[in-house]
Structures are given as structure tokens and as C-alpha cells.
Design a protein around this motif. Sequence first.
Motif, PDB file in Angstrom:
ATOM      1  N   LEU A   1     -31.734  -6.653  15.577  1.00 49.17           N
ATOM      2  CA  LEU A   1     -31.316  -5.650  16.552  1.00 49.17           C
ATOM      3  C   LEU A   1     -29.971  -6.020  17.175  1.00 49.17           C
ATOM      4  O   LEU A   1     -29.087  -5.166  17.330  1.00 49.17           O
ATOM      5  CB  LEU A   1     -32.378  -5.509  17.641  1.00 49.17           C
ATOM      6  CG  LEU A   1     -32.003  -4.632  18.835  1.00 49.17           C
ATOM      7  CD1 LEU A   1     -31.931  -3.179  18.410  1.00 49.17           C
ATOM      8  CD2 LEU A   1     -33.018  -4.798  19.976  1.00 49.17           C
ATOM      9  N   TRP A   2     -29.802  -7.278  17.492  1.00 47.81           N
ATOM     10  CA  TRP A   2     -28.582  -7.711  18.174  1.00 47.81           C
ATOM     11  C   TRP A   2     -27.414  -7.818  17.212  1.00 47.81           C
ATOM     12  O   TRP A   2     -26.267  -7.623  17.590  1.00 47.81           O
ATOM     13  CB  TRP A   2     -28.844  -9.054  18.877  1.00 47.81           C
ATOM     14  CG  TRP A   2     -29.937  -8.918  19.884  1.00 47.81           C
ATOM     15  CD1 TRP A   2     -31.250  -9.225  19.712  1.00 47.81           C
ATOM     16  CD2 TRP A   2     -29.813  -8.361  21.190  1.00 47.81           C
ATOM     17  NE1 TRP A   2     -31.964  -8.910  20.828  1.00 47.81           N
ATOM     18  CE2 TRP A   2     -31.106  -8.384  21.766  1.00 47.81           C
ATOM     19  CE3 TRP A   2     -28.760  -7.862  21.936  1.00 47.81           C
ATOM     20  CZ2 TRP A   2     -31.362  -7.920  23.048  1.00 47.81           C
ATOM     21  CZ3 TRP A   2     -29.004  -7.399  23.222  1.00 47.81           C
ATOM     22  CH2 TRP A   2     -30.291  -7.422  23.760  1.00 47.81           C
TER      23      TRP A   2
ATOM     24  N   ILE B   1     -29.239  -1.915  25.688  1.00 47.12           N
ATOM     25  CA  ILE B   1     -30.070  -2.170  24.509  1.00 47.12           C
ATOM     26  C   ILE B   1     -31.304  -2.980  24.888  1.00 47.12           C
ATOM     27  O   ILE B   1     -32.424  -2.690  24.446  1.00 47.12           O
ATOM     28  CB  ILE B   1     -29.250  -2.896  23.434  1.00 47.12           C
ATOM     29  CG1 ILE B   1     -28.181  -1.948  22.873  1.00 47.12           C
ATOM     30  CG2 ILE B   1     -30.145  -3.407  22.313  1.00 47.12           C
ATOM     31  CD1 ILE B   1     -27.276  -2.580  21.857  1.00 47.12           C
TER      32      ILE B   1
ATOM     33  N   VAL C   1     -27.041  -3.700  15.805  1.00 41.41           N
ATOM     34  CA  VAL C   1     -26.940  -2.641  16.816  1.00 41.41           C
ATOM     35  C   VAL C   1     -26.056  -3.077  17.979  1.00 41.41           C
ATOM     36  O   VAL C   1     -25.091  -2.388  18.339  1.00 41.41           O
ATOM     37  CB  VAL C   1     -28.338  -2.226  17.331  1.00 41.41           C
ATOM     38  CG1 VAL C   1     -28.204  -1.155  18.418  1.00 41.41           C
ATOM     39  CG2 VAL C   1     -29.190  -1.692  16.183  1.00 41.41           C
ATOM     40  N   ALA C   2     -26.377  -4.224  18.568  1.00 35.59           N
ATOM     41  CA  ALA C   2     -25.653  -4.660  19.770  1.00 35.59           C
ATOM     42  C   ALA C   2     -24.189  -4.971  19.478  1.00 35.59           C
ATOM     43  O   ALA C   2     -23.291  -4.485  20.184  1.00 35.59           O
ATOM     44  CB  ALA C   2     -26.351  -5.878  20.378  1.00 35.59           C
TER      45      ALA C   2
END
Length: 492
Positions: free
Chosen positions: A129-130, A52, A133-134
Motif C-alpha cells: 500500500l505504501w 491514506i 499508493v502512498a
Amino acid sequence: MQQGELVNPFPSARGRLADGAVNQPAIDWEERYRRTVITGDMVATAVVVAAIGSFFGSRDAANWHEKWGILAFGTELLVLGALAVSRSWAPAVLGQGAEEFRRLGRSLFAAAVVLALGGIAFTSQNIKLWIFVAIPAIALVTMIERYLLRLWLHKQRKEGRCLRPVLAAGSAATLSDLISRARKFPHLGWRVDAVCTTDGLGHDGDHLDGVPVVGRLADVADHVRRGGYRVVAVTPDPHWSPDRLQRLAWNLEGSDAEMVVAPVLMEVAGPRLHVDAVLGIPLLRVSMPTFTGGRRVVKAVVDRMGAAVLLLVFAPLMALVGLCVAMDSRGGVFYRQRRVGKDGQEFMILKFRTMVPGAHGAKAGLAHRNEGAGVMFKLRRDPRVTRVGSVLRRYSIDELPQLFNVLTGSMSLVGPRPPLPEESAEYGPDIRRRLLVKPGLTGLWQISGRSDLPWEEAVRLDLRYVEDWSLALDTVILWKTLRAVVSGQGAY
């Protein structure tokens, strides 16, 4: 060791002598497996974070160290720290049951919450994002990694390796039940190597169901220290007063043995059992089964959303199957049959037709050939089944139209088997508890042998589901159903 023989990286304990002693008391496969899981989690987390970070960070290479490098490294440390704090690597939960995945899920959820709070505190623009998604990607990869390791471990256990040596102590009847269950489910990792009984005798003199009787209940601690057992399983017996159980726990301190006490309510487990200290006395509190409330609402929503998604996914297959059924023999594509659902309410179940027209009327003439258990009617080679129908039944494809029953609310994705009206009419008060919840497209019976199950075992599994239902159990059953359907075991 013969030339060319492979060495198992997770060896089990050596052979046990008749008097309960072992050649090698130390068992190192547990620690090796634990280290393997930890390494797998670390590698999986690092791969996801690196992937990622590399993909999204390359778009902003100038600020890589400020925006991406720190967040990537911090996310990995946070996830691994959460796994350690929640004891997700404890040997007692690795390799069996839903608790391992519950702890993994709680750890990753906690990591996401801390990450969100950190993003608010430092006003980070890239934290979403983290979080969204992560963390979900890490959850998916680590769960797959752990599941694959668990499959390997279960394979080893079915071959007699990676088992925990158990000394069981209690009455002869409860010990026989424990020995039978340990042999029937070797993937759970218990091997009963010795037992202690009230009088030091078994059904066959110095043996109980093939397991050596090494002494009396009063001698358990001495045999554990000499034998190097990993688990001491205490089953119900009048000998076990609170004082004696407490003294046994004290005497086992300092040994490698884990003491496990089986409650009198053998079939009640999971989220319904709680240990409370009342007036200084440890009490086992059993909560009532949950048939309504928030969790049931969540289950209903998941059922209908899941059914809608699965119908879209399987629509091409269902269209092809319908064409094959129509071409194979005369009659309709679908078969409708009256079944009994929640609270005894009848509904029409929908299936692909797998028998010739008039099959129900021919059932009476085949009654003398019935191979089904209890009140169920089953035939391995039923002459009423069509050629296409035999394939559909083997892989449970004929049950796909029941997704419409789930979508309309008469069934659930997971639950007890929906009985016929004539079957439910013969139910006693105990068995009628199966009707307290919606019947399911799959259930414990589906992943435990289906038609090969004895009637008593099928009933026990359904009642266990009614008593111990949870969202985590539903998830495990749905996951295992895929393997049961692919193998086709017990389907005819």
C-alpha cells in the motif's frame, strides 16, 4: 513605505550603485523560498500519509499502532530523508529547469526501493500500500505544490523581484548575448547588474547595453567582494586561461557568489554535458545526440500510448468540432497536407479544416502580405480562414487529428515543427538537422511564442531540442503546452 503597501515576503536585493556597490549585499529571499519549499513538502507528505493511513487503517483499528502507525510515520521520515540526502532542497535547483523535478523523482523512487527492501526484511503484509499508493500520491501532490510555488516565483521575477544579482565577465559580444537572454527570460532569475570586460569599456563607454562596466577582467574578484553579487558569470574570452579561471575560483572562496562558466558550445546542455577529470584536468565531455536506443524506444511507446489515451479523452470534442466545421462552410471536415518528417520522409498530416476550399491555390496571390518568418507563410488576418477555423487555430484545436499521425508513428507528441516540402527544400545543412527526429504535435516552439517567433529563434529552438532531447524535457514541454494553448498566444 506608504500606508497600505504590502510587504513582499521574498524581497530582492536593493538597488545597485554605478560603481558596482550595493546598499544591502545580503539576499534573504533564496533562503525564505527554500524554507517555503521544505515546509510545503513536509505538509504535502504528512497530508497524504495521514489520509491514506486514516482511510485504510480505520478498517483495522485494532492493529493501528502496529500495522499502520509505524508504517505511516516511517514512510514520511523516509521520504523527507531521501529529499534531504539527494539535495532536492538545494537553492541552485529550486524554481527553474527540470533538475528540480528530476531530483524529486529520484528521491521518491529511492524511498520506494528502501521501503520495499524494509518490507522484505520485516515480512510486512501492508508494505505494498505504501509503495504503490502512498509514494505515487506523495509524488503527485509534491510536484503540484512545487509547480505552484514556481509559478508564484516566476511571477515575482517578471515584476523585478526575487532575482539574483549577477556580475558577468568576458568579451563584449558574449556579454551582450548573456544580457539579452537574461532580460528576455526573467523567470530564470538572473539580473545582470554589472560587467567586466577586457579593456574595462563597453559599447557605450562605461556601459554595455545599459549595464555598467565596473572594471577589467583581472579585477572581477575585487568587485564581487565589494558588490555582494550572488552569481559570477564567466563568458568566453581569450583572457580566460585555465590558470586565470582557477585563480578566480580561489579568490571567490569565502564569498556568497556562485561561479558559473559558460562553455563555448552555448546551445549544448542537459544530459549531454559531463565533467570528467582526466590526468588531473577537468574536461567538459559532450556526448553524441541520442537518435536511437532504449530511450527512443520508451519515447515511441509513450507516444503511441499517449496518443491512444488522448484520442479517447478528446473523442467527444473532436466529434463536436467536426460537426461545427461541416456546418460552417462547404468542404470536408479534415484537411490533409503533405509534410516532411524524420530523415526527409514525406507523410500526410491530418488537421481539422480551417480554411475555405481552394485556399492553397490562393496562397500565391497573398504572398506580398506574408507576415511569416523565414520560409514560413503566415498571415494574422488571413481571408482564407473560416469563422470556426479562427477559433480552432487560436486554441490549436485544429491540430487534434494529428494524434492519429502520432498513433501511426509518423509523428511524435513532442518534436520540431513539421515543415512543408517547399520549406524543407530551402533548408541549409544546419537547419536540416531538424529532420533527424520525428516532428512533434508540440515542441519548444509551441511553448515559446509559436507564430510570433522570429525564424532564427524558431530554428534555434528546434535544433536545441534535437541536440538536447530527454524524457524529462518532453515532460516539461507537454506540461507547458497546456498553458500555451489556453492562452492562445502566437496562434493565428
